[in-house]
Write a protein that holds these residues in place. Structure first.
Motif, PDB file in Angstrom:
ATOM      1  N   THR A  43      39.564  28.255   6.901  1.00  0.00           N
ATOM      2  CA  THR A  43      39.480  29.578   6.244  1.00  0.00           C
ATOM      3  C   THR A  43      40.350  29.523   4.988  1.00  0.00           C
ATOM      4  O   THR A  43      41.134  30.409   4.721  1.00  0.00           O
ATOM      5  CB  THR A  43      39.937  30.745   7.163  1.00  0.00           C
ATOM      6  N   PHE A  44      40.187  28.463   4.233  1.00  0.00           N
ATOM      7  CA  PHE A  44      41.066  28.213   3.088  1.00  0.00           C
ATOM      8  C   PHE A  44      40.232  27.838   1.866  1.00  0.00           C
ATOM      9  O   PHE A  44      40.391  26.787   1.270  1.00  0.00           O
ATOM     10  CB  PHE A  44      42.058  27.100   3.472  1.00  0.00           C
ATOM     11  N   GLN A  45      39.330  28.734   1.508  1.00  0.00           N
ATOM     12  CA  GLN A  45      38.466  28.527   0.345  1.00  0.00           C
ATOM     13  C   GLN A  45      39.307  28.471  -0.935  1.00  0.00           C
ATOM     14  O   GLN A  45      40.217  29.294  -1.062  1.00  0.00           O
ATOM     15  CB  GLN A  45      37.471  29.696   0.251  1.00  0.00           C
ATOM     16  N   MET A  97      44.246  17.421   6.474  1.00  0.00           N
ATOM     17  CA  MET A  97      43.998  17.770   5.070  1.00  0.00           C
ATOM     18  C   MET A  97      43.578  19.223   5.057  1.00  0.00           C
ATOM     19  O   MET A  97      42.501  19.577   5.548  1.00  0.00           O
ATOM     20  CB  MET A  97      42.910  16.858   4.524  1.00  0.00           C
ATOM     21  N   ALA A  98      44.437  20.081   4.524  1.00  0.00           N
ATOM     22  CA  ALA A  98      44.203  21.521   4.642  1.00  0.00           C
ATOM     23  C   ALA A  98      44.989  22.278   3.588  1.00  0.00           C
ATOM     24  O   ALA A  98      45.685  23.241   3.882  1.00  0.00           O
ATOM     25  CB  ALA A  98      44.631  21.980   6.046  1.00  0.00           C
ATOM     26  N   GLY A  99      44.893  21.824   2.348  1.00  0.00           N
ATOM     27  CA  GLY A  99      45.722  22.439   1.302  1.00  0.00           C
ATOM     28  C   GLY A  99      47.171  22.419   1.740  1.00  0.00           C
ATOM     29  O   GLY A  99      47.910  23.370   1.536  1.00  0.00           O
ATOM     30  N   MET A 100      47.556  21.312   2.362  1.00  0.00           N
ATOM     31  CA  MET A 100      48.865  21.264   3.020  1.00  0.00           C
ATOM     32  C   MET A 100      49.975  20.863   2.061  1.00  0.00           C
ATOM     33  O   MET A 100      49.911  19.821   1.407  1.00  0.00           O
ATOM     34  CB  MET A 100      48.816  20.300   4.199  1.00  0.00           C
ATOM     35  N   THR A 101      50.976  21.723   1.988  1.00  0.00           N
ATOM     36  CA  THR A 101      52.110  21.516   1.097  1.00  0.00           C
ATOM     37  C   THR A 101      53.070  20.474   1.667  1.00  0.00           C
ATOM     38  O   THR A 101      53.380  20.495   2.850  1.00  0.00           O
ATOM     39  CB  THR A 101      52.872  22.857   0.953  1.00  0.00           C
ATOM     40  N   VAL A 102      53.534  19.617   0.771  1.00  0.00           N
ATOM     41  CA  VAL A 102      54.550  18.631   1.161  1.00  0.00           C
ATOM     42  C   VAL A 102      55.906  19.341   1.164  1.00  0.00           C
ATOM     43  O   VAL A 102      56.280  19.965   0.175  1.00  0.00           O
ATOM     44  CB  VAL A 102      54.611  17.483   0.122  1.00  0.00           C
ATOM     45  N   GLU A 105      60.675  19.588   5.876  1.00  0.00           N
ATOM     46  CA  GLU A 105      60.486  19.734   7.322  1.00  0.00           C
ATOM     47  C   GLU A 105      59.296  18.896   7.799  1.00  0.00           C
ATOM     48  O   GLU A 105      59.382  18.181   8.798  1.00  0.00           O
ATOM     49  CB  GLU A 105      60.243  21.220   7.602  1.00  0.00           C
ATOM     50  N   ARG A 106      58.197  18.980   7.074  1.00  0.00           N
ATOM     51  CA  ARG A 106      56.995  18.222   7.469  1.00  0.00           C
ATOM     52  C   ARG A 106      57.183  16.716   7.278  1.00  0.00           C
ATOM     53  O   ARG A 106      56.618  15.921   8.027  1.00  0.00           O
ATOM     54  CB  ARG A 106      55.786  18.720   6.679  1.00  0.00           C
ATOM     55  N   LEU A 107      57.982  16.355   6.261  1.00  0.00           N
ATOM     56  CA  LEU A 107      58.210  14.922   6.015  1.00  0.00           C
ATOM     57  C   LEU A 107      58.979  14.267   7.157  1.00  0.00           C
ATOM     58  O   LEU A 107      58.975  13.047   7.306  1.00  0.00           O
ATOM     59  CB  LEU A 107      58.961  14.723   4.693  1.00  0.00           C
ATOM     60  N   THR A 146      50.822  36.761   7.141  1.00  0.00           N
ATOM     61  CA  THR A 146      50.787  35.358   6.696  1.00  0.00           C
ATOM     62  C   THR A 146      49.892  34.581   7.651  1.00  0.00           C
ATOM     63  O   THR A 146      49.435  35.120   8.655  1.00  0.00           O
ATOM     64  CB  THR A 146      52.184  34.694   6.751  1.00  0.00           C
ATOM     65  N   GLN A 147      49.695  33.302   7.344  1.00  0.00           N
ATOM     66  CA  GLN A 147      48.999  32.425   8.290  1.00  0.00           C
ATOM     67  C   GLN A 147      50.068  31.624   9.050  1.00  0.00           C
ATOM     68  O   GLN A 147      51.030  31.133   8.439  1.00  0.00           O
ATOM     69  CB  GLN A 147      48.055  31.481   7.544  1.00  0.00           C
ATOM     70  N   SER A 148      49.871  31.484  10.373  1.00  0.00           N
ATOM     71  CA  SER A 148      50.858  30.786  11.222  1.00  0.00           C
ATOM     72  C   SER A 148      51.141  29.377  10.724  1.00  0.00           C
ATOM     73  O   SER A 148      50.211  28.624  10.430  1.00  0.00           O
ATOM     74  CB  SER A 148      50.348  30.628  12.653  1.00  0.00           C
ATOM     75  N   GLY A 149      52.417  29.042  10.667  1.00  0.00           N
ATOM     76  CA  GLY A 149      52.819  27.670  10.373  1.00  0.00           C
ATOM     77  C   GLY A 149      52.721  27.279   8.912  1.00  0.00           C
ATOM     78  O   GLY A 149      52.875  26.106   8.575  1.00  0.00           O
ATOM     79  N   THR A 150      52.482  28.238   8.020  1.00  0.00           N
ATOM     80  CA  THR A 150      52.328  27.891   6.601  1.00  0.00           C
ATOM     81  C   THR A 150      53.633  28.086   5.836  1.00  0.00           C
ATOM     82  O   THR A 150      54.570  28.729   6.329  1.00  0.00           O
ATOM     83  CB  THR A 150      51.257  28.778   5.933  1.00  0.00           C
ATOM     84  N   THR A 151      53.659  27.562   4.625  1.00  0.00           N
ATOM     85  CA  THR A 151      54.829  27.776   3.775  1.00  0.00           C
ATOM     86  C   THR A 151      54.936  29.263   3.408  1.00  0.00           C
ATOM     87  O   THR A 151      56.037  29.757   3.200  1.00  0.00           O
ATOM     88  CB  THR A 151      54.749  26.920   2.497  1.00  0.00           C
ATOM     89  N   GLY A 152      53.794  29.965   3.347  1.00  0.00           N
ATOM     90  CA  GLY A 152      53.819  31.420   3.104  1.00  0.00           C
ATOM     91  C   GLY A 152      54.624  32.114   4.188  1.00  0.00           C
ATOM     92  O   GLY A 152      55.452  32.993   3.914  1.00  0.00           O
ATOM     93  N   LEU A 188      50.062  34.155   0.716  1.00  0.00           N
ATOM     94  CA  LEU A 188      49.362  32.871   0.913  1.00  0.00           C
ATOM     95  C   LEU A 188      49.157  32.176  -0.430  1.00  0.00           C
ATOM     96  O   LEU A 188      49.623  32.674  -1.453  1.00  0.00           O
ATOM     97  CB  LEU A 188      48.028  33.058   1.651  1.00  0.00           C
ATOM     98  N   ASP A 189      48.457  31.057  -0.399  1.00  0.00           N
ATOM     99  CA  ASP A 189      48.282  30.247  -1.612  1.00  0.00           C
ATOM    100  C   ASP A 189      47.300  30.910  -2.596  1.00  0.00           C
ATOM    101  O   ASP A 189      46.364  31.603  -2.172  1.00  0.00           O
ATOM    102  CB  ASP A 189      47.768  28.850  -1.242  1.00  0.00           C
ATOM    103  N   ASN A 190      47.514  30.654  -3.889  1.00  0.00           N
ATOM    104  CA  ASN A 190      46.784  31.398  -4.935  1.00  0.00           C
ATOM    105  C   ASN A 190      45.259  31.262  -4.905  1.00  0.00           C
ATOM    106  O   ASN A 190      44.551  32.272  -5.021  1.00  0.00           O
ATOM    107  CB  ASN A 190      47.321  31.047  -6.330  1.00  0.00           C
TER     108      ASN A 190
HETATM  109  N1  GLN Z   1      49.852  25.367   1.420  1.00  0.00           N
HETATM  110  C1  GLN Z   1      50.228  26.123   2.563  1.00  0.00           C
HETATM  111  C2  GLN Z   1      50.956  25.275   3.555  1.00  0.00           C
HETATM  112  O1  GLN Z   1      50.882  24.104   3.506  1.00  0.00           O
HETATM  113  C3  GLN Z   1      49.063  26.807   3.243  1.00  0.00           C
HETATM  114  C4  GLN Z   1      48.039  25.874   3.773  1.00  0.00           C
HETATM  115  C5  GLN Z   1      46.952  26.551   4.567  1.00  0.00           C
HETATM  116  O2  GLN Z   1      47.048  27.705   4.965  1.00  0.00           O
HETATM  117  N2  GLN Z   1      45.877  25.853   4.836  1.00  0.00           N
HETATM  118  O3  GLN Z   1      51.589  25.770   4.425  1.00  0.00           O
END
Ligand code: GLN
Length: 254
Positions: A43-45, A97-102, A105-107, A146-152, A188-190
């Motif tokens: 859900t990340f168009q 792969m999901a518009g995932m920000t580096v 914490e994730r590293l 926000t969306q769970s687990g996101t940087t937002g 959320l992301d732009n």
């Molecule tokens: N870029 C944000 C993140 O990595 C959101 C990614 C997403 O919601 N798919 O947390």
């Protein structure tokens, strides 16, 4: 002398056996893993979303181009965003792969490929709602979606306090909650924010500018799979150099 020769021969034989064994192992691994499995949250168009039953978008096309270069078959699975990193860590999926920000914490949990795109955190608000500017977000009673687990989610909770933030599995659910008044804004992301505002054109939604910095999107890969990381980075470098990557991004982001 004879003894040394025998030892030397034995050593050579052992070495060549080991070489054979490892070649055999690599070949077997390559044929057994002809599939490249990718976990995403669709859900990340324009990065990943449904077009009918098919998951399409920038990430899917870039992953397909990488799979083509590696001679592998891409298999995309749609799961909750906060299950992607655990799924990569346990080896259930080759990559996330999901518009995932580096971020730091994730590293600690996964490796990331080189970056292939960027995003910025923004805030969607509703006409006539409690939040009309960034200053309003700290006001009493304001609930931030926000969306769970996101940087937002991380930014919203660290800047405004956990108790103000409500997390949803899908970005579409967070925006539905804004439309029906359960939350007062959504962070959320732009690019997904723009797509969601456009998809709900008569709901009176708009986007506030924020001062959040540019985030790098990259592909999450298991820390033990350096082979795949190297191959993905090599494929990405080629896709960048020959303009394929920019072509894919331009197709989706005008
Ligand atoms: N870029 C944000 C993140 O990595 C959101 C990614 C997403 O919601 N798919 O947390």
């Amino acid at each position: 002398m004879k003894k040394y020769l025998a030892l030397l021969l034995a050593a050579i034989m052992a070495l060549s056996l080991a070489a054979c064994a490892s070649t055999a192992k690599t070949d077997a691994a390559a044929s057994a893993s002809g599939k490249l499995t990718m976990a995403t949250e669709a859900t990340f168009q324009p990065y990943e979303y449904y077009d009918g039953d098919a998951i399409v978008g920038i990430d899917v096309e870039v992953a397909q181009a990488i799979a083509d270069k590696l001679g592998m078959e891409l298999e995309v699975t749609d799961i909750a965003f906060d299950s992607i990193i655990p799924g990569v860590q346990t080896g259930k999926y080759d990559m996330g792969m999901a518009g995932m920000t580096v971020n730091e914490e994730r590293l600690e949990q996964v490796n990331f490929s080189d970056s292939y795109s960027t995003g910025i955190q923004v805030v969607i608000v509703k006409e006539g709602g409690k939040v009309q500017s960034l200053d309003d977000m700290g006001a009493d009673g304001v609930v931030i979606g926000t969306q769970s687990g996101t940087t937002g989610f991380t930014y919203a909770s660290s800047d405004f306090g956990d108790e103000k933030v409500k997390a949803f599995t899908k970005t579409t659910d967070a925006v539905a909650a804004l439309i029906n008044g359960q939350v007062d804004c959504v962070m959320l992301d732009n690019e997904p924010a723009k797509a969601l505002v456009a998809a709900n054109a008569d709901a009176g939604l708009s986007i506030l500018d924020t001062a959040y910095t540019v985030e790098d999107y990259a592909i999450a890969i298991n820390k033990d799979n350096n082979d795949l990381l190297t191959k993905v980075n090599a494929a990405l470098a080629e896709l960048k150099a020959d303009g394929t990557l920019q072509g894919i991004i331009d197709k989706y982001i005008k």
